[in-house]
Design a protein around this motif. Structure first.
Motif, PDB file in Angstrom:
ATOM      1  N   GLU A 279      -3.808 -88.729  20.747  1.00  0.00           N
ATOM      2  CA  GLU A 279      -2.966 -87.826  21.529  1.00  0.00           C
ATOM      3  C   GLU A 279      -1.494 -88.130  21.279  1.00  0.00           C
ATOM      4  O   GLU A 279      -1.096 -89.290  21.224  1.00  0.00           O
ATOM      5  N   MET A 280      -0.716 -87.076  21.136  1.00  0.00           N
ATOM      6  CA  MET A 280       0.726 -87.213  21.059  1.00  0.00           C
ATOM      7  C   MET A 280       1.285 -86.391  22.205  1.00  0.00           C
ATOM      8  O   MET A 280       0.932 -85.224  22.363  1.00  0.00           O
ATOM      9  N   MET A 281       2.107 -87.020  23.013  1.00  0.00           N
ATOM     10  CA  MET A 281       2.628 -86.333  24.195  1.00  0.00           C
ATOM     11  C   MET A 281       4.121 -86.539  24.331  1.00  0.00           C
ATOM     12  O   MET A 281       4.644 -87.582  23.946  1.00  0.00           O
ATOM     13  N   LYS A 282       4.770 -85.541  24.826  1.00  0.00           N
ATOM     14  CA  LYS A 282       6.208 -85.614  25.093  1.00  0.00           C
ATOM     15  C   LYS A 282       6.358 -85.652  26.604  1.00  0.00           C
ATOM     16  O   LYS A 282       5.994 -84.701  27.302  1.00  0.00           O
ATOM     17  N   CYS A 283       6.848 -86.770  27.105  1.00  0.00           N
ATOM     18  CA  CYS A 283       6.998 -86.948  28.543  1.00  0.00           C
ATOM     19  C   CYS A 283       8.463 -86.774  28.930  1.00  0.00           C
ATOM     20  O   CYS A 283       9.359 -87.124  28.152  1.00  0.00           O
TER      21      CYS A 283
ATOM     22  N   ASN B 177       3.908-102.232  20.654  1.00  0.00           N
ATOM     23  CA  ASN B 177       4.482-102.407  21.986  1.00  0.00           C
ATOM     24  C   ASN B 177       4.020-101.324  22.965  1.00  0.00           C
ATOM     25  O   ASN B 177       4.832-100.609  23.561  1.00  0.00           O
ATOM     26  N   ALA B 178       2.715-101.191  23.120  1.00  0.00           N
ATOM     27  CA  ALA B 178       2.140-100.170  24.004  1.00  0.00           C
ATOM     28  C   ALA B 178       2.463-100.470  25.464  1.00  0.00           C
ATOM     29  O   ALA B 178       2.561-101.631  25.866  1.00  0.00           O
ATOM     30  N   ASP B 179       2.629 -99.411  26.254  1.00  0.00           N
ATOM     31  CA  ASP B 179       2.871 -99.572  27.683  1.00  0.00           C
ATOM     32  C   ASP B 179       1.545 -99.792  28.416  1.00  0.00           C
ATOM     33  O   ASP B 179       0.474 -99.858  27.800  1.00  0.00           O
ATOM     34  N   LYS B 180       1.601 -99.900  29.749  1.00  0.00           N
ATOM     35  CA  LYS B 180       0.388-100.197  30.531  1.00  0.00           C
ATOM     36  C   LYS B 180      -0.642 -99.069  30.475  1.00  0.00           C
ATOM     37  O   LYS B 180      -1.803 -99.270  30.810  1.00  0.00           O
ATOM     38  N   LEU B 181      -0.234 -97.880  30.022  1.00  0.00           N
ATOM     39  CA  LEU B 181      -1.156 -96.753  29.886  1.00  0.00           C
ATOM     40  C   LEU B 181      -1.700 -96.633  28.460  1.00  0.00           C
ATOM     41  O   LEU B 181      -2.382 -95.667  28.132  1.00  0.00           O
ATOM     42  N   GLY B 182      -1.388 -97.610  27.603  1.00  0.00           N
ATOM     43  CA  GLY B 182      -1.898 -97.613  26.241  1.00  0.00           C
ATOM     44  C   GLY B 182      -1.118 -96.747  25.270  1.00  0.00           C
ATOM     45  O   GLY B 182      -1.570 -96.507  24.159  1.00  0.00           O
ATOM     46  N   ARG B 183       0.065 -96.290  25.664  1.00  0.00           N
ATOM     47  CA  ARG B 183       0.874 -95.406  24.807  1.00  0.00           C
ATOM     48  C   ARG B 183       1.982 -96.199  24.135  1.00  0.00           C
ATOM     49  O   ARG B 183       2.486 -97.168  24.683  1.00  0.00           O
TER      50      ARG B 183
ATOM     51  N   ALA C 113      12.685 -89.992  24.935  1.00  0.00           N
ATOM     52  CA  ALA C 113      13.416 -89.387  23.813  1.00  0.00           C
ATOM     53  C   ALA C 113      12.491 -89.077  22.646  1.00  0.00           C
ATOM     54  O   ALA C 113      12.783 -88.215  21.832  1.00  0.00           O
ATOM     55  N   GLU C 114      11.382 -89.770  22.563  1.00  0.00           N
ATOM     56  CA  GLU C 114      10.486 -89.626  21.421  1.00  0.00           C
ATOM     57  C   GLU C 114       9.062 -89.405  21.937  1.00  0.00           C
ATOM     58  O   GLU C 114       8.691 -89.942  22.974  1.00  0.00           O
ATOM     59  N   PRO C 115       8.255 -88.640  21.210  1.00  0.00           N
ATOM     60  CA  PRO C 115       6.864 -88.459  21.638  1.00  0.00           C
ATOM     61  C   PRO C 115       6.121 -89.799  21.687  1.00  0.00           C
ATOM     62  O   PRO C 115       6.436 -90.728  20.947  1.00  0.00           O
ATOM     63  N   LEU C 116       5.149 -89.868  22.578  1.00  0.00           N
ATOM     64  CA  LEU C 116       4.315 -91.052  22.721  1.00  0.00           C
ATOM     65  C   LEU C 116       2.935 -90.763  22.143  1.00  0.00           C
ATOM     66  O   LEU C 116       2.486 -89.619  22.119  1.00  0.00           O
ATOM     67  N   VAL C 117       2.256 -91.817  21.690  1.00  0.00           N
ATOM     68  CA  VAL C 117       0.930 -91.688  21.094  1.00  0.00           C
ATOM     69  C   VAL C 117      -0.021 -92.614  21.832  1.00  0.00           C
ATOM     70  O   VAL C 117       0.353 -93.728  22.216  1.00  0.00           O
ATOM     71  N   ARG C 118      -1.249 -92.155  22.052  1.00  0.00           N
ATOM     72  CA  ARG C 118      -2.305 -93.029  22.533  1.00  0.00           C
ATOM     73  C   ARG C 118      -3.612 -92.588  21.903  1.00  0.00           C
ATOM     74  O   ARG C 118      -3.753 -91.457  21.431  1.00  0.00           O
ATOM     75  N   VAL C 119      -4.577 -93.489  21.877  1.00  0.00           N
ATOM     76  CA  VAL C 119      -5.860 -93.224  21.236  1.00  0.00           C
ATOM     77  C   VAL C 119      -6.973 -93.417  22.256  1.00  0.00           C
ATOM     78  O   VAL C 119      -6.965 -94.395  23.010  1.00  0.00           O
ATOM     79  N   LEU C 120      -7.894 -92.469  22.269  1.00  0.00           N
ATOM     80  CA  LEU C 120      -9.079 -92.574  23.111  1.00  0.00           C
ATOM     81  C   LEU C 120     -10.311 -92.575  22.215  1.00  0.00           C
ATOM     82  O   LEU C 120     -10.411 -91.763  21.293  1.00  0.00           O
TER      83      LEU C 120
END
Length: 104
Positions: free
Chosen positions: A46-50, A73-79, A54-61
């Protein structure tokens, strides 16, 4: 699917699996062949713009479970930031030593 997951570095934080006993997926930092590629396995990148980012975030499920990303350097939500995610793909970006992935 497993070679794709490893090319993405999804399980780079996993210690070497023991050969003399079975570990649970929790003990193996989330990796389990039975959990990772069961019948009808699914993977989403997933690529999301929050707002405020400033930059899109990515996470994998993988099978509806967020896989913690390593090397970006992923955040606590895995992004992690998209540019950091791409930089973390060093194995795939460098052409990969795919022959070393197979044993005879």
């Amino acid at each position: 699917m497993i070679p794709i997951f490893f090319a993405l570095g999804l399980y780079n934080g996993t210690a070497t699996l023991p050969t003399d006993h079975i570990q649970s997926a929790a003990q193996a930092d989330g990796y389990s062949a039975a959990w990772t590629v069961p019948f009808a396995a699914r993977a989403y990148i997933e690529m999301m713009k929050c707002s405020g980012s400033a930059e899109p975030l990515v996470r994998v499920l993988v099978n509806d479970r967020v896989v913690p990303l390593h090397g970006c350097n992923a955040d606590k939500l895995g992004r992690c930031r998209r540019s950091d995610f791409v930089k973390a793909l060093s194995f795939a970006r460098s052409g990969g030593d795919w022959a070393s992935c197979y044993t005879s």
